[in-house]
Design an enzyme around this catalytic site. Sequence first.
Site, PDB file in Angstrom:
ATOM      1  N   ASP A 176      51.152  10.928 -88.668  1.00  0.00           N
ATOM      2  CA  ASP A 176      49.843  11.569 -88.733  1.00  0.00           C
ATOM      3  C   ASP A 176      49.479  12.267 -87.428  1.00  0.00           C
ATOM      4  OD1 ASP A 176      49.414  10.628 -91.361  1.00  0.00           O
ATOM      5  OD2 ASP A 176      48.933   8.664 -90.539  1.00  0.00           O
TER       6      ASP A 176
ATOM      7  N   ASP B 286      43.240  18.088 -78.862  1.00  0.00           N
ATOM      8  CA  ASP B 286      44.406  17.940 -77.981  1.00  0.00           C
ATOM      9  C   ASP B 286      43.995  17.565 -76.552  1.00  0.00           C
ATOM     10  OD1 ASP B 286      43.315  20.519 -77.850  1.00  0.00           O
ATOM     11  OD2 ASP B 286      45.181  21.421 -77.171  1.00  0.00           O
TER      12      ASP B 286
ATOM     13  N   ASP C 266      46.148  27.035 -67.364  1.00  0.00           N
ATOM     14  CA  ASP C 266      46.402  27.230 -68.800  1.00  0.00           C
ATOM     15  C   ASP C 266      47.335  28.418 -69.018  1.00  0.00           C
ATOM     16  OD1 ASP C 266      46.242  27.815 -71.526  1.00  0.00           O
ATOM     17  OD2 ASP C 266      44.060  28.091 -71.555  1.00  0.00           O
TER      18      ASP C 266
ATOM     19  N   ALA D   5      36.126  24.104 -87.102  1.00  0.00           N
ATOM     20  CA  ALA D   5      34.846  23.414 -86.930  1.00  0.00           C
ATOM     21  C   ALA D   5      34.443  23.396 -85.463  1.00  0.00           C
ATOM     22  CB  ALA D   5      34.965  21.991 -87.464  1.00  0.00           C
TER      23      ALA D   5
ATOM     24  N   ASN E  77      34.915  25.522 -83.196  1.00  0.00           N
ATOM     25  CA  ASN E  77      34.539  26.799 -82.596  1.00  0.00           C
ATOM     26  C   ASN E  77      33.047  27.038 -82.810  1.00  0.00           C
ATOM     27  OD1 ASN E  77      34.430  29.375 -81.553  1.00  0.00           O
ATOM     28  ND2 ASN E  77      36.451  29.936 -82.367  1.00  0.00           N
TER      29      ASN E  77
ATOM     30  N   HIS F 135      38.986  37.403 -85.366  1.00  0.00           N
ATOM     31  CA  HIS F 135      39.297  36.295 -84.469  1.00  0.00           C
ATOM     32  C   HIS F 135      39.743  36.831 -83.119  1.00  0.00           C
ATOM     33  CE1 HIS F 135      40.356  32.292 -83.233  1.00  0.00           C
ATOM     34  NE2 HIS F 135      41.585  32.647 -82.962  1.00  0.00           N
ATOM     35  N   VAL F 136      39.362  36.128 -82.072  1.00  0.00           N
ATOM     36  CA  VAL F 136      39.961  36.379 -80.760  1.00  0.00           C
ATOM     37  C   VAL F 136      40.424  35.036 -80.231  1.00  0.00           C
ATOM     38  CG1 VAL F 136      38.617  38.442 -80.177  1.00  0.00           C
ATOM     39  CG2 VAL F 136      37.718  36.172 -79.610  1.00  0.00           C
ATOM     40  N   SER F 137      41.435  35.061 -79.398  1.00  0.00           N
ATOM     41  CA  SER F 137      41.985  33.819 -78.847  1.00  0.00           C
ATOM     42  C   SER F 137      40.990  33.175 -77.881  1.00  0.00           C
ATOM     43  CB  SER F 137      43.296  34.123 -78.114  1.00  0.00           C
ATOM     44  OG  SER F 137      43.752  32.976 -77.423  1.00  0.00           O
TER      45      SER F 137
ATOM     46  N   HIS G 249      42.238  31.576 -75.287  1.00  0.00           N
ATOM     47  CA  HIS G 249      43.044  31.388 -74.075  1.00  0.00           C
ATOM     48  C   HIS G 249      43.265  32.705 -73.326  1.00  0.00           C
ATOM     49  CE1 HIS G 249      44.132  27.208 -75.021  1.00  0.00           C
ATOM     50  NE2 HIS G 249      44.116  27.610 -76.281  1.00  0.00           N
TER      51      HIS G 249
ATOM     52  N   HIS H  91      49.811  23.581 -70.215  1.00  0.00           N
ATOM     53  CA  HIS H  91      49.340  23.962 -71.540  1.00  0.00           C
ATOM     54  C   HIS H  91      50.196  25.089 -72.123  1.00  0.00           C
ATOM     55  CE1 HIS H  91      46.412  24.304 -74.832  1.00  0.00           C
ATOM     56  NE2 HIS H  91      45.902  23.187 -74.385  1.00  0.00           N
TER      57      HIS H  91
END
Lengths: 557, 557
Positions: A54, A81, A199, A237, A239, A366-368, A370, A392
């Site tokens: 899991d 994470d 990152d 969720a 975001n 959508h945009v990242s 990172h 990362h």
Amino acid sequence: MKKTTKKQNERVKIIPLGGLDKIGMNITAIEYNDTILVIDCGISFPDDEMLGIDKVIPDVTYLIENKEKVKGFVITHGHEDHIGALPYILPQINVPVYATRLTMGLIEHKLEEAKLMKKTKRRVVKQGGQINLGEMRVEFIKTNHSIAGASALAIYTPAGIIFHTGDFKVDYTPLFGESIDLQRMGVLGRKGVLAVMCDSTNAIRPGFTPSETKVAKTFDTLFAENRTNRIIVATFASNVDRVQQIMNTAYKYGRKVILQGRSMETVIKIAEELGYVTIPEKTLISVNEMNRYPDEKLVFITTGSQGEAMAALSRMADSTHKKVVIKPNDAIIFSSTPIPGNEKAVSRIVNELARKGANVIFQDTHVSGHACQEEIKLIYSLLKPKYAIPVHGEYRHLIAGGNLAKDLGTEEDHVFILEAGDVLELSEETGKVVSKVTARGVYVDGLGVGDVGNIVLRDRQSLSENGVIIVSLTLERKTGKLLSGPDIISRGFVYVRESEELMQELKKVASKAIEKCDKQNHREWGQIKSEIRDSLDDYLWKKIKRSPVILPVIMEI
Amino acid sequence: MKKTTKKQNERVKIIPLGGLDKIGMNITAIEYNDTILVIDCGISFPDDEMLGIDKVIPDVTYLIENKEKVKGFVITHGHEDHIGALPYILPQINVPVYATRLTMGLIEHKLEEAKLMKKTKRRVVKQGGQINLGEMRVEFIKTNHSIAGASALAIYTPAGIIFHTGDFKVDYTPLFGESIDLQRMGVLGRKGVLAVMCDSTNAIRPGFTPSETKVAKTFDTLFAENRTNRIIVATFASNVDRVQQIMNTAYKYGRKVILQGRSMETVIKIAEELGYVTIPEKTLISVNEMNRYPDEKLVFITTGSQGEAMAALSRMADSTHKKVVIKPNDAIIFSSTPIPGNEKAVSRIVNELARKGANVIFQDTHVSGHACQEEIKLIYSLLKPKYAIPVHGEYRHLIAGGNLAKDLGTEEDHVFILEAGDVLELSEETGKVVSKVTARGVYVDGLGVGDVGNIVLRDRQSLSENGVIIVSLTLERKTGKLLSGPDIISRGFVYVRESEELMQELKKVASKAIEKCDKQNHREWGQIKSEIRDSLDDYLWKKIKRSPVILPVIMEI
């Protein structure tokens, strides 16, 4: 506030216990003398070959062995994470947790579920605020990311400042809240930074990650284009800003919002209570009020943008959702990009939705979260560290992140591509990996933690490919005489009805193997079992090129 | 050449037996009175949930039932999803195979391996050439695709012309050979086309697919930039033009080429023999001659661009390749895009290569072999068919392909989004789905064809998630008395050594279940087995939230 003065010849250790080599399971210990602080404590999701697992949590043996030194967890932001393993690790190392408000809200929700609230000391830190942890001091610095409350950490140690970016991007025009605190980074850089842990998720992508504002414009256009039909938006969720944005657009266009999916409802509830989300007046309704409004007055914001089998959107696509039935002309907006590995699951759902007549929209929604190359360069340029430690990302991302640091003047041998478990010792003079500690993933399967390992996974792999054949027989204890069997049953091997003949053959092969043992006077169960196993294995490979798991079961009376 | 005149009120049937809804397993029957011809005969690769399955082939029950009508297979091009099932299907329906030269070369290689060469009638058709099949006539028309010899098919039937594009793109400047025969399409369109079956793989992508020439320029730049190190290019073996291009670039820069991977060697050998590849003088060497040349004089062209576990590139990445060892600074060029579902496998290999110091290059080294929206519009504009039947794509691609046809004037109810097994009957007057025939995937696992079905796959799924527990016991035949057991063994469940206690508990639970049956006088094996299964299942779910497959084995003496 205690002043942590930089001293000569001091050394600090950076010990990642996860989060390198793959995305997920972020956890890094910073150690100076008798002080250890731990940055983040996340899970990772299982790889394809981790059948039945899991989630994966870090092995914190090193922290347990140095329990008395560990002063606390400092958490950069509230993504799984980075916080997901806390409920598993805190019972092993009961130290305080420090985080900004929304992050703490999300952590507390986990602690409540795990009944750990009372046992866990928690302290909310403001962005810009500092805390003392043993001989170190930690400052939380505002960044931008796909969740509010994300922080970089400046860790003041007697050996110098270690700057950990957390997960970040540079958004000059965030929709909500402030932009990343670049000024503070400038100030720190001028003071002198020993090491930056940056990152590197998007370190192979050139340019700048676009601002969240770009998505806002797309949503406005899409709402304008879909005035006559229902709109369903799938996103993460976590975001929170994206969800806020969709609610604002809904309000502007006079639509009611229904949240779908357990995590969506939980996260937004926590975010609203803590002031990170402002729900426009009378905009949010429950799914039970849905029928009071015509389609063109409704927006659903749902989980399942990654094709997760149990999420609300999957249930809608598969017609197993109890309340929401997809209609022709529903506009379904995916406000996310499939994470590598999820492409097929997402495709499957998109096809199901298309089959129901829905209009599925992917573009520019959508945009990242990172930083891309130019942003990473900006951070290094502001902080100008002595050492660069890309974090990362997969190995190739770390390499790319390291190359950016080199391009900006960090010396070749001052860039460290670490592996989990490496103990990197840094001082003003030198930096090197001095030793290695235990660091691996611990598998969580159901309520079991760590009771499934690689041998079990290998067995699952074999079982999954060709199933299992069980050969059972009963022997007389005294004489070793065959009293009953061999009987053959199988699961996941072939349709037994259609392969009656093959099963009879297998029985014969097993009988022969037993006879052979009898003749050669092999009475050891081990011998009999391996004779049966080998002869069936041989027979099946020759006959149909398959290798099921073969399990001889011997009973004795 | 027989003239197939169009007659009034004639009807033709189009019966896809695969290839819709997902990419792969292309096969379509065209039926008019006593003539059936079959376009393509491909495999598909298994989905993630088809555990242990090697490939999926079509169910041709309908063709077998109408064997005497079937006049032949006409094959559009030599990719696996169009020819791969021939060795399985030809023994069931022994009819001639028609294809262009390279396609036939690749088919013959398969037939040789399957020892079907002698039994199979084959005829090579030139592009522009026509063949008669019963009451139909088929013209092969040159197209562009990622393999040479790709053709569209114009099928002349008494009910009108059916035009099947095959897999295609429009390349005005192909590196080798001619551009797609647009003129012929114009001529056919002017005559009048009944139906177009158009490749819709890229129907959701706007614009034009770039020409192969674009890739040539990139290769030139990359070879110029990597003058001092070894170059390894990963691409599809079947992309003969790409391989040709890489060889030409190698020749230009004075490098020797080594082919790696069984399919790469086979396909290029066939292509060269048939004149589809021209190997520049003294350019190709064997891997054993490698050491005679310095690194900067070598190029490897290898399979494994999709991260396939057994391909040459994977073996290089994992250091299990017998001859080729990756060195720091090797430039490894991926001349391909990961097919959805393969992203993670590709990532894994890229990371391994990067870990060995290689420089992995992805950008601008691949163009798609399939038409984007503007090209699809061009085809419809040239052919102006009465009916449009998008093929080759997932559902959402077919929908998008259909929408393009509608945009260009095909009537709404003349666009058919078919499912495998639909029998579409078309005439000048009307078109509709009139019935349904068997059409499903037949699973190939090792040498077994069709002996693994959904029940077996469901078992494999359960086994893969939580493993198997076997409970064995011996009963006395007469009295039903327990003589031995219950014994418990497991595979893929938990580390037995670390979970000794749990195994003991399971034994107790099983014993209790047997006692209960004994007390209630339940002597039927079925009853005893289900009592054992249920009680263990209950216990394990409550205790650790897992559901292994539980198999009670009862012996009797």
